[in-house]
Design a protein around this motif. Sequence first.
Motif, mmCIF file in Angstrom:
data_model
loop_
_atom_site.group_PDB
_atom_site.id
_atom_site.type_symbol
_atom_site.label_atom_id
_atom_site.label_comp_id
_atom_site.label_asym_id
_atom_site.label_seq_id
_atom_site.Cartn_x
_atom_site.Cartn_y
_atom_site.Cartn_z
ATOM 1 N N ALA A 190 43.606 35.624 34.934
ATOM 2 C CA ALA A 190 42.764 35.146 36.035
ATOM 3 C C ALA A 190 43.548 35.083 37.337
ATOM 4 O O ALA A 190 43.044 35.461 38.408
ATOM 5 C CB ALA A 190 42.190 33.772 35.682
ATOM 6 N N ALA A 191 44.793 34.620 37.260
ATOM 7 C CA ALA A 191 45.627 34.536 38.465
ATOM 8 C C ALA A 191 45.889 35.928 39.036
ATOM 9 O O ALA A 191 45.855 36.132 40.252
ATOM 10 C CB ALA A 191 46.940 33.834 38.146
ATOM 11 N N HIS A 192 46.151 36.895 38.154
ATOM 12 C CA HIS A 192 46.396 38.261 38.613
ATOM 13 C C HIS A 192 45.167 38.836 39.315
ATOM 14 O O HIS A 192 45.277 39.456 40.384
ATOM 15 C CB HIS A 192 46.771 39.150 37.426
ATOM 16 N N LEU A 193 43.994 38.642 38.717
ATOM 17 C CA LEU A 193 42.774 39.182 39.300
ATOM 18 C C LEU A 193 42.481 38.558 40.660
ATOM 19 O O LEU A 193 42.063 39.242 41.605
ATOM 20 C CB LEU A 193 41.592 38.957 38.361
ATOM 21 N N MET A 194 42.677 37.241 40.765
ATOM 22 C CA MET A 194 42.388 36.573 42.031
ATOM 23 C C MET A 194 43.352 37.013 43.121
ATOM 24 O O MET A 194 42.987 37.112 44.291
ATOM 25 C CB MET A 194 42.444 35.050 41.853
ATOM 26 N N GLN A 195 44.629 37.288 42.760
ATOM 27 C CA GLN A 195 45.577 37.743 43.770
ATOM 28 C C GLN A 195 45.303 39.186 44.169
ATOM 29 O O GLN A 195 45.487 39.575 45.325
ATOM 30 C CB GLN A 195 47.006 37.613 43.255
ATOM 31 N N ALA A 196 44.842 39.986 43.208
ATOM 32 C CA ALA A 196 44.564 41.387 43.513
ATOM 33 C C ALA A 196 43.328 41.538 44.388
ATOM 34 O O ALA A 196 43.154 42.572 45.034
ATOM 35 C CB ALA A 196 44.392 42.171 42.212
ATOM 36 N N ASN A 197 42.477 40.499 44.411
ATOM 37 C CA ASN A 197 41.235 40.593 45.180
ATOM 38 C C ASN A 197 41.036 39.332 46.017
ATOM 39 O O ASN A 197 40.126 38.543 45.780
ATOM 40 C CB ASN A 197 40.046 40.784 44.229
ATOM 41 N N PRO A 198 41.901 39.108 47.011
ATOM 42 C CA PRO A 198 41.799 37.889 47.820
ATOM 43 C C PRO A 198 40.552 37.866 48.694
ATOM 44 O O PRO A 198 40.175 36.808 49.194
ATOM 45 C CB PRO A 198 43.068 37.939 48.679
ATOM 46 N N GLU A 199 39.901 39.031 48.864
ATOM 47 C CA GLU A 199 38.712 39.065 49.722
ATOM 48 C C GLU A 199 37.498 38.422 49.061
ATOM 49 O O GLU A 199 36.541 38.061 49.748
ATOM 50 C CB GLU A 199 38.388 40.520 50.103
ATOM 51 N N TYR A 200 37.522 38.258 47.734
ATOM 52 C CA TYR A 200 36.374 37.661 47.046
ATOM 53 C C TYR A 200 36.688 36.201 46.725
ATOM 54 O O TYR A 200 37.625 35.906 45.996
ATOM 55 C CB TYR A 200 36.051 38.430 45.766
ATOM 56 N N SER A 201 35.903 35.294 47.254
ATOM 57 C CA SER A 201 36.104 33.857 47.022
ATOM 58 C C SER A 201 35.008 33.362 46.083
ATOM 59 O O SER A 201 33.844 33.251 46.482
ATOM 60 C CB SER A 201 36.062 33.077 48.339
ATOM 61 N N HIS A 202 35.381 33.089 44.867
ATOM 62 C CA HIS A 202 34.423 32.574 43.896
ATOM 63 C C HIS A 202 34.103 31.112 44.225
ATOM 64 O O HIS A 202 34.972 30.373 44.712
ATOM 65 C CB HIS A 202 35.013 32.680 42.488
ATOM 66 N N PRO A 203 32.856 30.659 43.967
ATOM 67 C CA PRO A 203 32.512 29.249 44.245
ATOM 68 C C PRO A 203 33.424 28.248 43.543
ATOM 69 O O PRO A 203 33.590 27.126 44.031
ATOM 70 C CB PRO A 203 31.073 29.149 43.722
ATOM 71 N N PHE A 204 34.021 28.641 42.412
ATOM 72 C CA PHE A 204 34.912 27.732 41.695
ATOM 73 C C PHE A 204 36.188 27.435 42.481
ATOM 74 O O PHE A 204 36.903 26.488 42.170
ATOM 75 C CB PHE A 204 35.305 28.317 40.339
ATOM 76 N N LEU A 205 36.488 28.247 43.497
ATOM 77 C CA LEU A 205 37.730 28.102 44.244
ATOM 78 C C LEU A 205 37.538 27.466 45.616
ATOM 79 O O LEU A 205 38.510 27.241 46.332
ATOM 80 C CB LEU A 205 38.389 29.477 44.423
ATOM 81 N N LEU A 206 36.298 27.178 45.996
ATOM 82 C CA LEU A 206 36.006 26.674 47.332
ATOM 83 C C LEU A 206 36.017 25.145 47.365
ATOM 84 O O LEU A 206 35.300 24.503 46.581
ATOM 85 C CB LEU A 206 34.639 27.196 47.805
ATOM 86 N N GLU A 207 36.817 24.584 48.235
ATOM 87 C CA GLU A 207 36.861 23.132 48.407
ATOM 88 C C GLU A 207 35.628 22.658 49.175
ATOM 89 O O GLU A 207 35.154 23.325 50.095
ATOM 90 C CB GLU A 207 38.127 22.722 49.156
ATOM 91 N N ARG A 208 35.114 21.475 48.811
ATOM 92 C CA ARG A 208 33.946 20.915 49.482
ATOM 93 C C ARG A 208 34.210 19.461 49.849
ATOM 94 O O ARG A 208 35.102 18.815 49.297
ATOM 95 C CB ARG A 208 32.723 20.970 48.568
ATOM 96 N N ASP A 209 33.392 18.958 50.767
ATOM 97 C CA ASP A 209 33.387 17.521 51.026
ATOM 98 C C ASP A 209 32.708 16.834 49.844
ATOM 99 O O ASP A 209 31.603 17.208 49.444
ATOM 100 C CB ASP A 209 32.625 17.213 52.318
ATOM 101 N N VAL A 210 33.371 15.845 49.301
ATOM 102 C CA VAL A 210 32.901 15.233 48.059
ATOM 103 C C VAL A 210 31.880 14.141 48.353
ATOM 104 O O VAL A 210 32.200 13.120 48.962
ATOM 105 C CB VAL A 210 34.083 14.655 47.255
ATOM 106 N N GLY A 211 30.640 14.381 47.916
ATOM 107 C CA GLY A 211 29.591 13.360 48.000
ATOM 108 C C GLY A 211 29.141 12.900 46.638
ATOM 109 O O GLY A 211 28.567 11.826 46.489
ATOM 110 N N SER A 212 29.408 13.729 45.630
ATOM 111 C CA SER A 212 29.082 13.392 44.247
ATOM 112 C C SER A 212 30.094 14.078 43.344
ATOM 113 O O SER A 212 30.655 15.120 43.692
ATOM 114 C CB SER A 212 27.654 13.827 43.898
#
Length: 297
Positions: free
Chosen positions: A53-75
Amino acid sequence: MPGIKEIRTKIKSVQNTRKITRAMEMVAASKMRKAQDRMLVFRPYASKLCRIAAHLMQANPEYSHPFLLERDVGSAGLILISTDKGLCGGLNTNIGRLVLSKIKEFNQENIDVYATAFGQKGLNLLTRIGVNLLSEEVQLGDTPDLNRLLGAIKVQISAYMEGKIDVLYIATTKFVNTMKQVPVLLKLLPLSNDLKDPYELDSSLCNNDSIYSWDYIYEPDIKTVIDELLNRYVEGLIYRAVVENMASEQSARMVAMKAASDNGKRVIDDLQTIYNKTRQAAITKEISEIVGGAAAV
């Protein structure tokens, strides 16, 4: 001082209890070995999945999966992994105390909590404190079945993807060795950018190769592959938490039952000493009465 018959009854009762704890200790020792083997077999798979998974994410930095996006925590979402049965020392108490502390922290920050329970003890705790319960799975048995876990897991993942929760934690007991099990609270989602192993076991495997460039051929396409892989990665982390908790449960139960058996032996020895003294006093009293009667005649 209790009578001889009463002491004998107590000794028999403690002996019967000790037989039960001894049997439970041996059963737990047998299950512990199987649970540890299952955990040790799964750890390399989890580490390899982390590396890919780490290799794939580094090879394709242009694609940001929702699992990797930080959010403001409300819940927040919380997955609590506990045991279905008791008699395992302070295992459930320790993880419960950690979860209650985190929930209290969320409440102080006005963050809503949506929980999932794996195991009857955790379900009882979450129900008692009135947490919003999204899903549950109890009576997992001695061998975790991923198909049974997936339903409850997907409820939390769907809630994260839909924006109902902004962060997902998992509370479990990490197996260190037979005598030591540590309650841990891990941040599951969003994933760290380098996909570092949250258990800090072989985490270097995820990062050592990051200096190299990786090129892959995707079938059918990059988005489908990464989406499926990260879903498997998250499910694997949760399954690993369940496996670690089961190994910890059997180890804690074996240690607890051994302590109970040892305490039972000490109680029996103390009662046996009291019994002997009481019996000796009764015999001495009878001899004194006989001698006194003979002297009177």
